[in-house]
Scaffold this active site. Sequence first.
Site, short mmCIF file in Angstrom:
data_model
loop_
_atom_site.label_atom_id
_atom_site.label_comp_id
_atom_site.label_asym_id
_atom_site.label_seq_id
_atom_site.Cartn_x
_atom_site.Cartn_y
_atom_site.Cartn_z
N PHE A 135 0.73 -1.06 -0.03
CA PHE A 135 -0.01 -0.12 0.08
C PHE A 135 0.88 1.21 0.00
CE2 PHE A 135 -2.21 3.55 1.97
CZ PHE A 135 -3.40 3.35 1.12
N ASP A 219 9.30 2.89 1.55
CA ASP A 219 8.09 3.78 2.28
C ASP A 219 8.04 3.40 3.72
OD1 ASP A 219 5.48 4.42 2.99
OD2 ASP A 219 4.60 3.77 1.19
N LYS A 248 2.98 10.34 8.17
CA LYS A 248 2.00 9.90 9.61
C LYS A 248 2.75 10.21 10.90
CE LYS A 248 -0.78 6.15 7.54
NZ LYS A 248 -0.49 5.54 6.58
#
Length: 401
Positions: A135, A219, A248
Amino acid sequence: MTLHERYADAMMKTLSPPLAVLVRGEGCYVWDENGTKYLDFLAGIAVNSLGHAHPDMVAAAQQQIGTLAHISNYFASPSQIELAERLKRLTGAGDAGRVYFCNSGAEANEAAFKLARLNTAGGRRSRILALNDSFHGRTMGALALTGKPLMRAPFEPVPGGVQHIETSIAALERELDDTVAALFLEPVKGEAGVIDLPEGYLRRARELCTQHGVLLIIDEVQTGAGRTGKWFAYEHSNVLPDAVTVAKGIGGGVPIGALVTFGDTSDLFLRGQHGSTFGGNPFVTATSNAVLGVIERDDLVGNAARRGEEIRELIVGMDSPLISEVRGRGLLLGIGLSEPVALKLAAAALVEGLIVNAANEFSIRIAPPLIVGDAELADFDERFRAALARVTSSGLVPATR
Ligand SMILES: *Cc1c(COP(=O)(O)O)cnc(C)c1O
């Protein structure tokens, strides 16, 4: 009309109905509109590194928004420069490293995608590799990288040239060659249910990428900022990437993303090739500096490592037939279930005043704030045991949706 009804009328239908309407938070707890208190073991999906309303974060945000909030990228600010230097240091990108600021994880990966397109070696490199079940975000480029065909299907055509491969060392050895521009990967697949990479995978990926001139782009949007018990999850494997994307947890709740490049990769982007109006503005960078500063000052990375082990032991100690394994590292843990009851279990936890996430029907994801201590762990133990009991004695699970 209730707030839930007003939500249903006003909000785009892209999301499931909300689990609750939250109005306040403090430390590892949040309260809903009815005054019900919840232990937050999701932290806004690995975002609220310092929990809620942390005084140092609040002070920095208030101070900056009352001084200079936004200025455009025609100008620089001390907090932006300081955060770029801090990210270079914390990621290990070192002197040759460079930082690009944006506003989210997807945008950081969009930037990394464009970076990968620049690594053409005179047109020879046309392939970008990413992993099945990965993702990387919801915008078109990030979606093209995301290894979930069903998520992409309604939006085809997405940007081309991305090939998704199985997550095995054998697939790496088969597919990596001089026609590849970049390999994208998550060091732990968070959205997939907190799935670890195979043993030795990252080291082999590093070796092969170096050998073939392929950019290794990691990532760390979910795993970064100390969450796994190291500042960045690639440190567990003793490798450095050519570029890393973060978002985040580095903002602790303000919208921020960044692409950090290492070595020669820092020279790929040229003036005018990428940008963002909000990216790196004084408000978010001052707040992010405060968040990362507290993580450093209070050794919350060490706390994540220690508390993660303790939580893992608590979960194993629950000795439930529903729990088949515990995955992940530090404070990003996946609880593998023996039955497809994750949604029921997460709903039962909510009734017990505990927020956890059903990443899929067989996985519960927990990602508490990095500040968790003894009291929160004891509270988690009690509430999660109660939730498990509700589900195993079955039929007793109240529908909260
Ligand atoms: C959440 C996430 C993203 C997307 O971040 P957004 O801020 O939602 O755009 C990308 N990659 C990973 C690994 C993520 O966990």
